[in-house]
Design a protein around this motif. Structure first.
Motif, PDB file in Angstrom:
ATOM      1  N   GLY A  98      42.038  32.885  41.030  1.00 27.77           N
ATOM      2  CA  GLY A  98      40.614  32.526  41.142  1.00 27.77           C
ATOM      3  C   GLY A  98      40.047  32.827  42.526  1.00 27.77           C
ATOM      4  N   SER A 148      45.103  38.069  42.113  1.00 20.55           N
ATOM      5  CA  SER A 148      44.176  39.096  41.608  1.00 20.55           C
ATOM      6  C   SER A 148      44.061  40.179  42.673  1.00 20.55           C
ATOM      7  CB  SER A 148      42.804  38.489  41.335  1.00 20.55           C
ATOM      8  OG  SER A 148      42.073  38.428  42.539  1.00 20.55           O
ATOM      9  N   SER A 200      35.451  41.203  39.118  1.00 23.13           N
ATOM     10  CA  SER A 200      35.997  39.896  39.494  1.00 23.13           C
ATOM     11  C   SER A 200      37.180  39.601  38.565  1.00 23.13           C
ATOM     12  CB  SER A 200      34.926  38.817  39.382  1.00 23.13           C
ATOM     13  OG  SER A 200      34.470  38.768  38.062  1.00 23.13           O
ATOM     14  N   ASN A 202      39.373  38.300  35.691  1.00 20.02           N
ATOM     15  CA  ASN A 202      38.791  38.101  34.345  1.00 20.02           C
ATOM     16  C   ASN A 202      39.007  36.706  33.765  1.00 20.02           C
ATOM     17  OD1 ASN A 202      41.471  38.296  33.658  1.00 20.02           O
ATOM     18  ND2 ASN A 202      41.159  39.679  31.946  1.00 20.02           N
ATOM     19  N   GLY A 203      39.164  35.718  34.630  1.00 22.70           N
ATOM     20  CA  GLY A 203      39.243  34.332  34.158  1.00 22.70           C
ATOM     21  C   GLY A 203      40.679  33.892  33.902  1.00 22.70           C
ATOM     22  N   ASN A 204      40.890  32.568  33.905  1.00 21.66           N
ATOM     23  CA  ASN A 204      42.281  32.097  33.784  1.00 21.66           C
ATOM     24  C   ASN A 204      42.874  32.314  32.385  1.00 21.66           C
ATOM     25  OD1 ASN A 204      41.185  29.937  32.365  1.00 21.66           O
ATOM     26  ND2 ASN A 204      41.092  28.624  34.182  1.00 21.66           N
ATOM     27  N   TYR A 329      35.085  36.355  25.543  1.00 22.83           N
ATOM     28  CA  TYR A 329      34.648  36.306  26.943  1.00 22.83           C
ATOM     29  C   TYR A 329      33.504  35.304  27.094  1.00 22.83           C
ATOM     30  CZ  TYR A 329      37.301  39.937  29.292  1.00 22.83           C
ATOM     31  OH  TYR A 329      38.302  40.647  29.899  1.00 22.83           O
ATOM     32  N   LYS A 355      29.065  37.373  35.434  1.00 26.02           N
ATOM     33  CA  LYS A 355      30.489  37.659  35.483  1.00 26.02           C
ATOM     34  C   LYS A 355      31.050  37.299  34.118  1.00 26.02           C
ATOM     35  CE  LYS A 355      31.468  37.328  40.370  1.00 26.02           C
ATOM     36  NZ  LYS A 355      32.215  36.649  41.432  1.00 26.02           N
ATOM     37  N   TYR A 356      32.138  37.917  33.763  1.00 23.62           N
ATOM     38  CA  TYR A 356      32.702  37.753  32.416  1.00 23.62           C
ATOM     39  C   TYR A 356      34.119  37.204  32.531  1.00 23.62           C
ATOM     40  CZ  TYR A 356      28.686  40.658  31.449  1.00 23.62           C
ATOM     41  OH  TYR A 356      27.395  41.141  31.375  1.00 23.62           O
ATOM     42  N   GLU A 357      34.362  36.075  31.885  1.00 25.53           N
ATOM     43  CA  GLU A 357      35.658  35.410  32.060  1.00 25.53           C
ATOM     44  C   GLU A 357      36.280  34.948  30.744  1.00 25.53           C
ATOM     45  OE1 GLU A 357      35.780  33.491  36.447  1.00 25.53           O
ATOM     46  OE2 GLU A 357      35.233  32.152  34.818  1.00 25.53           O
TER      47      GLU A 357
END
Ligand code: UTP
Length: 407
Positions: A98, A148, A200, A202-204, A329, A355-357
């Motif tokens: 993160g 990341s 960024s 891509n999320g957890n 997402y 942003k896409y997570e």
């Protein structure tokens, strides 16, 4: 990928503006951009149009295993957990990819020093917590650390400099999570530099796919690891690969387990375990209707009473089956630095795009069963999200001291 191929790919997904500055770039920058275009999945940007909030199914309460019940079976669970640890069947996965924006440090969150009279880093606390399990079980266990592109070098160098805080280097495996492009409100990818797309982590929720994609699954298979305890970097009090939790999930053959805490009030802003169309799931506090927030069970407890703390236990075979599905997402409005029409760098003061997570909680709802396993809040929950106030360095320091940890 050469220029023509990149052009064709971008034309097809309506992102040709990415090549706007191509002809003024150096050879090296051109190559970097072409590689990034090749590696990036732009399909996610279509979600900008829909501002997609994944639709929820029918939500109902899920029973948790409360502390009283755990106490009665503690010895049995612990023995089962220790056995699995000694057989090398369990490993830990630290999610440290993160950006830690709320904390406002320019370093990875785990490098934050939370000590008062001495240095004490968040990563150091994670290792100390894991060492407790190593001592209890009398065996080492593998630790996978997800970073990341944005923080990998800093993180790995920091661990090396600190000699892995005494943990056996051979048992630590770093891997990078995948990145997702960021876009303006119309779904057009933003550029961070003329040769670099703004991306960024891509999320957890991307953790297991990223593990598989970076060869970690081979390590898992090679060592016969069957269970993964996944946890967030910011809860400095959590127990990691806790044998009692592990044993409870194994003994009762759950597809996964989730450590939960009892809410302090119906209004507490925490995601809670629930059933969604009869599958285990997590509903965010803002998704609970007024009625659900105050709903009571026949015992007089809140029906949606058990908040998640981002400490989950997954079975590897179940995770592998999830690789065949795609997680949804989530689209979040953020301030994203970008290059404007005239090629100037802009650091926006207001949100300017998406942003896409992927969220780990969506993995839970794809499984058939999950054990919500209650833990004592004051002993296992000290999250660090902010510098001060709620869930902050200050509040975590207090809780650490209450638990006898020297700062
Ligand atoms: P948070 O949702 O709190 O995000 O992450 P964050 O990036 O740490 O902090 P903010 O929101 O920018 O202030 C919960 C956990 O998930 C990990 C984080 O490192 C943390 O352990 N995470 C989050 C990832 O590993 N990758 C991501 O893309 C996002």
């Amino acid at each position: 990928m050469n220029y023509n191929e990149a052009y064709a790919k971008l034309e097809q997904c309506g992102q040709l503006h990415i090549l706007k500055y191509y002809h003024e770039l150096t050879q090296e920058q051109q190559n970097a951009l072409l590689t990034e275009i090749e590696e990036t999945d732009f399909s996610v940007l279509k979600l900008a149009e829909k501002q997609s909030i994944p639709k929820r199914g029918m939500i109902s309460p899920i029973p948790a295993m409360p502390l009283s019940e755990i106490e009665k079976q503690r010895q049995r669970f612990e023995a089962a957990g220790i056995k699995a640890l000694q057989e090398g069947k369990a490993a830990a996965v630290l999610l440290a990819g993160g950006m830690g924006t709320r904390l406002g440090s320019d370093k990875p969150k785990g490098m934050y020093n939370i000590g008062i009279t001495k240095e004490l880093y968040i990563f150091e606390r994670m290792i100390a917590n894991l060492m407790e399990t190593v001592r209890t079980a009398g065996t080492k266990l593998h630790l996978f650390i997800m970073t990341s592109d944005k923080n990998h070098t800093q993180t790995t160098e920091f661990f090396a400099e600190k000699q892995y805080f005494g943990y056996d280097r051979n048992y630590i495996h770093f891997f990078k999570q995948e990145m997702a492009p960021a876009s303006d409100y119309n779904g057009l990818a933003l550029m961070e530099e003329k040769w670099k797309i703004a991306t960024s982590p891509n999320g957890n929720g991307g953790w297991f796919k990223s593990m598989a994609g970076s060869g970690m699954l081979d390590i898992i298979k090679m060592h016969g690891i069957e269970y993964l305890n996944v946890f967030a970097v910011d809860n400095v009090l959590q127990r990691i690969a806790d044998p009692v939790f592990l044993g409870a999930v194994i003994e009762q053959n759950y597809a996964c387990g989730s450590k939960v805490i009892r809410k302090v009030s119906p209004e507490e802003k925490v995601g809670v375990m629930c059933l969604e169309n009869n599958h285990p799931s997590i509903v965010e506090y803002y998704e609970l209707t007024e009625e659900m927030r105050y709903e009571k069970t026949t015992d007089g407890d809140l029906a949606y009473n058990f908040g998640v703390i981002l400490n989950y236990l997954f079975r590897v075979d179940q995770l592998e089956s999830l690789l065949r599905n795609t997680l949804p997402y989530h689209v979040a409005e953020k301030k994203i630095p970008y290059i404007d029409q005239n090629g100037n760098s802009v650091v926006p003061k207001e949100t300017n795009g998406y942003k896409y997570e992927l969220f780990i909680l969506d993995m839970i709802s794809m499984l058939d069963t999950c054990l919500p396993f209650e833990v004592v809040r004051e002993k296992e929950f000290a999250p660090i999200k902010n510098k001060t106030g709620v869930d902050s360095v200050e509040s975590a320091q207090k809780l650490l001291q209450q638990n006898g940890i020297e700062l």
